[in-house]
Structure formats: structure tokens, C-alpha cells
Scaffold this motif. Structure first.
Motif, PDB file in Angstrom:
ATOM      1  N   PHE A  45     -35.141  -3.402  -0.068  1.00  0.00           N
ATOM      2  CA  PHE A  45     -35.885  -4.278   0.093  1.00  0.00           C
ATOM      3  C   PHE A  45     -37.551  -4.000  -0.054  1.00  0.00           C
ATOM      4  N   GLY A  46     -38.149  -4.651  -0.492  1.00  0.00           N
ATOM      5  CA  GLY A  46     -39.644  -4.327  -0.530  1.00  0.00           C
ATOM      6  C   GLY A  46     -40.629  -5.436  -0.094  1.00  0.00           C
ATOM      7  N   LEU A  47     -41.562  -5.194   0.484  1.00  0.00           N
ATOM      8  CA  LEU A  47     -42.496  -6.285   1.119  1.00  0.00           C
ATOM      9  C   LEU A  47     -43.728  -6.388   0.269  1.00  0.00           C
ATOM     10  N   VAL A  48     -43.994  -7.685  -0.079  1.00  0.00           N
ATOM     11  CA  VAL A  48     -44.942  -8.135  -0.920  1.00  0.00           C
ATOM     12  C   VAL A  48     -45.767  -9.183   0.022  1.00  0.00           C
ATOM     13  N   ILE A  49     -47.194  -8.908   0.078  1.00  0.00           N
ATOM     14  CA  ILE A  49     -47.937 -10.069   0.833  1.00  0.00           C
ATOM     15  C   ILE A  49     -48.514 -10.810  -0.427  1.00  0.00           C
ATOM     16  N   ASN A  50     -48.077 -12.069  -0.369  1.00  0.00           N
ATOM     17  CA  ASN A  50     -48.742 -12.889  -1.421  1.00  0.00           C
ATOM     18  C   ASN A  50     -49.902 -13.733  -0.698  1.00  0.00           C
ATOM     19  N   LYS A  51     -50.809 -14.545  -1.703  1.00  0.00           N
ATOM     20  CA  LYS A  51     -51.928 -15.058  -1.155  1.00  0.00           C
ATOM     21  C   LYS A  51     -52.597 -14.219  -0.276  1.00  0.00           C
ATOM     22  N   LEU A 111     -58.391 -11.003   7.218  1.00  0.00           N
ATOM     23  CA  LEU A 111     -57.724 -11.624   7.978  1.00  0.00           C
ATOM     24  C   LEU A 111     -56.935 -10.743   9.145  1.00  0.00           C
ATOM     25  N   GLY A 112     -57.252  -9.313   9.064  1.00  0.00           N
ATOM     26  CA  GLY A 112     -56.670  -8.824  10.247  1.00  0.00           C
ATOM     27  C   GLY A 112     -55.315  -8.152  10.134  1.00  0.00           C
ATOM     28  N   VAL A 113     -54.527  -8.594   8.786  1.00  0.00           N
ATOM     29  CA  VAL A 113     -53.375  -7.945   8.707  1.00  0.00           C
ATOM     30  C   VAL A 113     -53.398  -6.917   7.268  1.00  0.00           C
ATOM     31  N   SER A 114     -53.136  -5.681   7.458  1.00  0.00           N
ATOM     32  CA  SER A 114     -52.890  -4.998   6.154  1.00  0.00           C
ATOM     33  C   SER A 114     -51.529  -4.847   5.915  1.00  0.00           C
ATOM     34  N   LEU A 115     -51.412  -4.275   4.795  1.00  0.00           N
ATOM     35  CA  LEU A 115     -50.203  -4.275   4.195  1.00  0.00           C
ATOM     36  C   LEU A 115     -49.247  -3.302   5.108  1.00  0.00           C
ATOM     37  N   LYS A 116     -49.969  -2.103   4.977  1.00  0.00           N
ATOM     38  CA  LYS A 116     -49.552  -1.082   5.782  1.00  0.00           C
ATOM     39  C   LYS A 116     -48.956  -1.392   7.190  1.00  0.00           C
ATOM     40  N   LYS A 146     -40.643  -3.484   9.421  1.00  0.00           N
ATOM     41  CA  LYS A 146     -39.922  -2.178   8.848  1.00  0.00           C
ATOM     42  C   LYS A 146     -39.328  -2.488   7.414  1.00  0.00           C
ATOM     43  N   VAL A 147     -40.051  -3.067   6.835  1.00  0.00           N
ATOM     44  CA  VAL A 147     -39.501  -3.276   5.346  1.00  0.00           C
ATOM     45  C   VAL A 147     -40.549  -2.541   4.283  1.00  0.00           C
ATOM     46  N   SER A 148     -40.330  -1.681   3.590  1.00  0.00           N
ATOM     47  CA  SER A 148     -41.327  -0.770   2.789  1.00  0.00           C
ATOM     48  C   SER A 148     -42.053  -1.737   2.108  1.00  0.00           C
ATOM     49  N   ALA A 149     -43.573  -1.037   2.061  1.00  0.00           N
ATOM     50  CA  ALA A 149     -44.517  -1.564   1.378  1.00  0.00           C
ATOM     51  C   ALA A 149     -44.278  -1.602  -0.124  1.00  0.00           C
ATOM     52  N   MET A 150     -44.499  -2.902  -0.926  1.00  0.00           N
ATOM     53  CA  MET A 150     -44.853  -2.734  -2.229  1.00  0.00           C
ATOM     54  C   MET A 150     -46.028  -3.075  -2.846  1.00  0.00           C
ATOM     55  N   GLY A 151     -46.601  -4.080  -2.115  1.00  0.00           N
ATOM     56  CA  GLY A 151     -48.099  -4.551  -2.598  1.00  0.00           C
ATOM     57  C   GLY A 151     -48.417  -5.856  -2.256  1.00  0.00           C
ATOM     58  N   ILE A 152     -49.713  -6.084  -2.762  1.00  0.00           N
ATOM     59  CA  ILE A 152     -50.201  -7.611  -2.465  1.00  0.00           C
ATOM     60  C   ILE A 152     -50.465  -8.249  -3.593  1.00  0.00           C
ATOM     61  N   ILE A 153     -50.472  -9.524  -3.359  1.00  0.00           N
ATOM     62  CA  ILE A 153     -50.945 -10.477  -4.798  1.00  0.00           C
ATOM     63  C   ILE A 153     -52.045 -11.325  -4.133  1.00  0.00           C
ATOM     64  N   LEU A 168     -47.335  -5.332  -9.592  1.00  0.00           N
ATOM     65  CA  LEU A 168     -45.932  -5.590  -9.168  1.00  0.00           C
ATOM     66  C   LEU A 168     -44.973  -5.275 -10.298  1.00  0.00           C
ATOM     67  N   SER A 169     -45.189  -5.875 -11.431  1.00  0.00           N
ATOM     68  CA  SER A 169     -44.265  -5.482 -12.629  1.00  0.00           C
ATOM     69  C   SER A 169     -44.346  -4.294 -13.092  1.00  0.00           C
ATOM     70  N   GLY A 170     -45.273  -3.727 -13.044  1.00  0.00           N
ATOM     71  CA  GLY A 170     -45.744  -2.093 -13.221  1.00  0.00           C
ATOM     72  C   GLY A 170     -44.608  -1.216 -12.211  1.00  0.00           C
ATOM     73  N   GLN A 171     -44.424  -1.764 -11.108  1.00  0.00           N
ATOM     74  CA  GLN A 171     -43.473  -0.803 -10.311  1.00  0.00           C
ATOM     75  C   GLN A 171     -42.041  -1.029 -11.046  1.00  0.00           C
ATOM     76  N   PHE A 172     -41.651  -1.846 -11.648  1.00  0.00           N
ATOM     77  CA  PHE A 172     -40.497  -2.019 -12.145  1.00  0.00           C
ATOM     78  C   PHE A 172     -40.193  -1.455 -13.432  1.00  0.00           C
ATOM     79  N   TYR A 173     -41.360  -1.834 -14.328  1.00  0.00           N
ATOM     80  CA  TYR A 173     -41.651  -1.075 -15.595  1.00  0.00           C
ATOM     81  C   TYR A 173     -42.816  -0.522 -15.879  1.00  0.00           C
ATOM     82  N   PRO A 174     -43.041   0.956 -15.563  1.00  0.00           N
ATOM     83  CA  PRO A 174     -44.150   1.486 -15.560  1.00  0.00           C
ATOM     84  C   PRO A 174     -45.001   1.336 -17.077  1.00  0.00           C
ATOM     85  N   PRO A 175     -44.518   0.920 -18.393  1.00  0.00           N
ATOM     86  CA  PRO A 175     -45.318   0.776 -19.335  1.00  0.00           C
ATOM     87  C   PRO A 175     -46.365  -0.467 -19.065  1.00  0.00           C
ATOM     88  N   ILE A 176     -46.057  -1.287 -18.285  1.00  0.00           N
ATOM     89  CA  ILE A 176     -46.896  -2.487 -17.879  1.00  0.00           C
ATOM     90  C   ILE A 176     -48.444  -1.930 -17.345  1.00  0.00           C
TER      91      ILE A 176
END
Ligand SMILES: Nc1ncnc2c1ncn2[C@@H]1O[C@H](COP(=O)(O)OP(=O)(O)OP(=O)(O)O)[C@@H](O)[C@H]1O
Ligand SMILES: [Mg+2]
Length: 455
Positions: free
Chosen positions: A355-361, A366-371, A378-385, A427-435
Motif C-alpha cells: 500500500f502507498g499513500l497519495v494525497i490528492n487535491k 492546510l496543516g497536513v503534510s504527506l509525511k 501507517k501507510v508509506s508515503a508515495m506522493g501528492i497530486i 506518481l507514474s515515474g515511481q512505477f516506470y522511471p523513464p517517465i
């Protein structure tokens, strides 16, 4: 998309005055014709034409080959700057070389001069269909057609980077957080920029929206695939007949044929069909994902929130990775924590590493960081959109196309739209680095030459 079927098509005409006068007298608003002139201009000027088109959004642009200021290569620029779909129609002397050249640069139709009643009738007959076609394919092919060699080269150069074939689900315990958008854009990026073979499955049994967002017109979908599986399971035909049938249900994305789509269920009745409920649904999804993974580089799945649905459970159990989405508010993060740990991990006995956590929108301040969100849930951080407050994400969906195909290719996007595009690229680059490599190449070029220029 069908709004123009019964209405007129409005046309913008660039022509010499004598031609404009003749057309205006036939194709006026009260004429009852299918194609009517909104306005005409006696001179073609690209900047001016772009502005008029943005204001009028005509469905048809008619160009007299001999109108002052016009040359054929400008058609390409006109198309690139467009904000809505349209067809381009040329007018040239019958039998002239201009006629051929106009069709050669990708005009949708060319009609002979001098104009006759027959030509007007042909326009009425042919143009509505051509417009429908342009509207359906709008934006989808833009990416592939205009991607510069440099981007392709960067992708190729980074092609040695480690990556694995994966089945990836886009999920959240909450509705409306962007599960469908993330699934569609991830699939579009992997296929259009990454060049991988991708299949996108709409497995949201609470109401699949992939078909609407990407404007897919298809008679088949998930339920057909499920019936096929249950009819063939336990027989040797499962691996031959059933797989062939399954392939026939996959719809190639217009303009990006290496992206295939399996549309979802159409209504509640379908989602309650015996071939998809409970264990039948779990078993079917296991098979579907395993089968598609053998044939495609990436299998991307759009899910519904509820985990008490067989198909959803089957996906969660079978995929390699689950993107867990939340919004940047604490209730959303708390819901993720509760559902991932209590409802999924402990009940289904799965590994949290999947599982990986992504914060969308995402919005700053707003006082919440991805970290922090990741630590709390308790879900590892993937990124924000980032949130795109201009509405361009929704606009793309309303127009029936992928947001990246619609905007990554465009110059002069609002800053916020660029940031959201960047979020999808990371986000896509995490699954396919050439992106990631291709994307940084795009950013470098953006300053100098504009985005995604030809060549
Ligand atoms: N990063 C973003 N910026 C701006 N708008 C966004 C963003 N992500 C999603 N949206 C918009 O939010 C809305 C909900 O997105 P989406 O339909 O993908 O959510 P969902 O989780 O799939 O919903 P459902 O629970 O109905 O399946 C859509 O209008 C979409 O255009
Ligand atoms: Mg959805």
C-alpha cells in the motif's frame, strides 16, 4: 458530446469577400441548414483567428485557400491552440493542386470552387458526422502526434532503468477523492509517455465512471468478461477461447492504441449479477488480473470504496500494489488508517508494503503534510497530486478525455494545471522511471521552446 447532433453546426469562415457573400446568403441562421455561418473574416491572421475561435468555439472552420494572409502550415498551429474540437474545411479551385495539398495537411474535407448548391448539400450531409468524429477523438491523439523526438529519446535512454510489470489499483475508503482520475491518468501516462502496453479496468461496482471520463463507446465490459470466465473455468478452453473473447472486450483508446480499456458495469442490476457477487467476483478478478498481467506491462484498476464487494476484494487481494488516496484533511487520513489496517490488513491478512499513500487535491497551508499523514495512517508515503483549482481536471473529464492528453501537450497552461500534471508524472515515474526522465526533459524544454513541440 451528442449535443450537436440535432442542432446546427456553427461555422467560422475565412474567405475572399465574393465567396463570403455567396456563402452568407445560403448558410444563414434562418436557412434551416445543418451548417450555418456564425461570422466571416476577409483576412487570415493566426493570433486573431485563435482569439475568435476561443470566443466563438465554432464546430467548423472554413478556409478559402486564397484568403489573404493564409498558408497551409498555419492549420497545424490553429489546431494546437484550439480549446474545443472542430473540423477544418478547405475551399479551393476545382482540380487545383491546392485541393490535394489541403487534404494532405490533414484537413477534414475540401470542397471545390466555384460553390454550387450541390456543394452546400454535401457540407450539410458530411460535416455533422465529421464533427462527431472529431469530438470523439478530441485531445486523445494530441499527445502521440506532437510528442517531440527529444521526449521519446529521453524515454529510450532511461529505458534500462529497473521497472516491473505490475497490477496497480487506485482505491480509497472515501468517495470523490479522485480514484477514477488517478487510475485514468496513471494509465494514460504509462501508455502515452512511457509507451508501455497498458490495460485499464473499471472495477468500481458502485458505479464505474471510466467510460464517461474517457468517452469510451463500447457495448461490452466487466460483466461480459466475468460471464466468459465462469462459462469456461475448469475447462482447457479457459486459456484459449476465454482469453480471446476477453481481448475482444478491450477497447483501444483512440489516439493511444497501446492503452486498452475494459469498461465497468453499467448499472446496479449488473453489479448484482451472480458472476460478479461474493466469491464468484473474487475468483473472477484473480483470474482476470493474472491473465492480463501476462499480456500487458501494466494493469491499472479503478475501484469503488466499499470493501465488502466481491470484485473489490478480489482486486485488493490480487494486485501488486494499491494506491490509497486521501484528501488533505485529517478525517480523510483517519479513514485511511482505519480501513487499511482494521478492515483490510487484519481481515484479509495482507502485507502493508503493498500500500502507498497519495494525497490528492493537495493544497499548501492546510496543516497536513504527506509525511505526517503517512506516519499517522501507517501507510508509506508515495506522493501528492496538487489540487487544480482552475477546474481543468474536471473539464478534461467532461470533454471525455484524459487530463494529461488534453493539457500536457499544451503551451500556456495555468501554473496550477502544470503542478497537477507534474504530480501525475511523479506518481507514474515511481512505477516506470523513464517517465520521470521524459518529464524533466519536458520541463527543460518548456522554458525554451514551449511544451511538447514537434521535432
Ligand atoms: N487533483 C485534482 N484537482 C482538481 N480536481 C480534481 C483532482 N482530482 C480529482 N478531481 C476532481 O474531483 C472529482 C472526483 O474525482 P473522481 O471521480 O476521480 O473521484 P472518485 O474517487 O473516483 O469518485 P467515486 O467515489 O464517485 O468513484 C472529479 O470532478 C475530478 O475531476
Ligand atoms: Mg470513481
Amino acid at each position: 458530446m451528442t449535443e450537436h447532433e440535432s442542432e446546427n453546426l456553427t461555422a467560422l469562415l475565412f474567405a475572399r469577400p465574393e465567396i463570403s457573400t455567396q456563402m452568407m446568403s445560403v448558410m444563414h441562421m434562418a436557412s434551416g441548414r445543418k451548417v450555418v455561418l456564425a461570422t466571416f473574416l476577409p483576412i487570415f491572421n493566426l493570433a486573431n483567428a485563435t482569439t475568435v475561435m476561443q470566443q466563438l468555439t465554432p464546430q467548423v472552420v472554413i478556409l478559402d485557400a486564397k484568403v489573404e494572409g493564409f498558408s497551409l502550415p498555419q492549420i497545424v498551429d490553429l489546431r494546437q491552440k484550439a480549446v474545443a474540437p472542430f473540423v477544418v474545411v478547405g475551399l479551393a479551385q476545382a482540380g487545383s493542386s491546392e485541393m490535394e495539398e489541403m487534404l494532405g495537411v490533414g484537413l477534414d474535407a475540401a470542397y471545390p470552387l466555384p460553390l454550387s448548391q450541390q456543394t452546400f448539400a454535401r457540407m450539410d450531409e458530411e460535416l455533422p458526422g465529421k464533427y462527431e468524429e472529431a469530438a470523439r477523438g478530441w485531445g486523445k491523439g494530441a499527445w502521440g502526434a506532437a510528442a517531440p523526438e527529444a521526449i521519446k529519446a529521453a524515454t529510450a535512454a532511461a529505458g534500462g532503468a529497473a521497472w516491473e510489470k505490475k497490477a496497480i489499483a487506485s482505491w480509497s475508503p472515501k468517495g470523490g477523492v479522485g480514484k477514477t482520475v488517478v487510475a485514468c491518468e496513471l494509465a494514460a501516462m504509462l501508455a502515452a509517455i512511457g509507451g508501455r502496453d497498458v490495460v485499464l479496468i473499471d472495477a468500481n461496482m458502485n458505479g464505474g465512471h471510466v467510460k464517461t471520463r474517457l468517452n469510451i463507446d463500447a457495448p461490452y465490459g466487466l460483466l461480459n468478461a466475468a460471464s466468459t470466465y465462469h462459462t469456461h473455468k475448469g475447462h482447457p478452453s479457459l486459456e484459449s477461447d476465454a482469453v480471446n473473447k476477453l481481448k475482444a472486450y478491450l477497447i483501444p483508446m483512440p489516439g493511444t492504441p497501446n492503452l486498452k480499456i475494459l469498461p465497468g458495469v453499467l448499472n446496479m442490476e449488473q453489479s448484482l449479477n451472480e458472476s460478479v457477487v461474493g466469491d464468484a467476483g473474487i475468483e473472477f478478478m484473480n483470474w482476470l488480473i493474472a491473465t492480463l498481467k501476462r499480456q500487458y506491462d501494466f494493469v491499472i484498476i479503478d475501484l469503488g470504496s466499499s470493501i465488502n464487494v466481491g470484485v473489490h476484494q478480489g482486486v485488493i487481494r490480487s494486485v501488486d500494489f494499491i494506491i490509497v488516496l486521501c484528501e488533505p484533511d485529517l478525517t480523510s487520513v483517519a479513514d485511511v488508517k482505519e480501513s487499511v489496517h482494521r478492515s483490510i490488513i487484519s481481515r484479509m491478512g495482507m502485507n502493508i508494503n503493498r500500500f502507498g499513500l497519495v494525497i490528492n487535491k493537495w493544497q499548501d497551508g492546510l496543516g497536513v503534510s504527506l509525511k505526517e499523514a503517512s506516519k499517522f495512517a501507517k501507510v508509506s508515503a508515495m506522493g501528492i497530486i496538487p489540487n487544480d483549482p482552475t477546474g481543468n481536471v474536471t473539464l478534461a473529464g467532461n470533454e471525455g478525455q484524459s487530463f494529461v492528453a488534453r493539457f500536457a501537450n499544451k503551451k500556456g497552461n495555468p501554473k496550477e494545471t502544470e503542478q497537477t500534471l507534474h504530480g501525475f508524472a511523479s506518481l507514474s515515474g515511481q512505477f516506470y522511471p523513464p517517465i520521470a526522465a521524459a518529464w524533466s526533459e519536458r520541463l527543460k524544454r518548456a522554458g525554451k521552446k514551449g511544451l511538447f513541440r514537434r521535432g
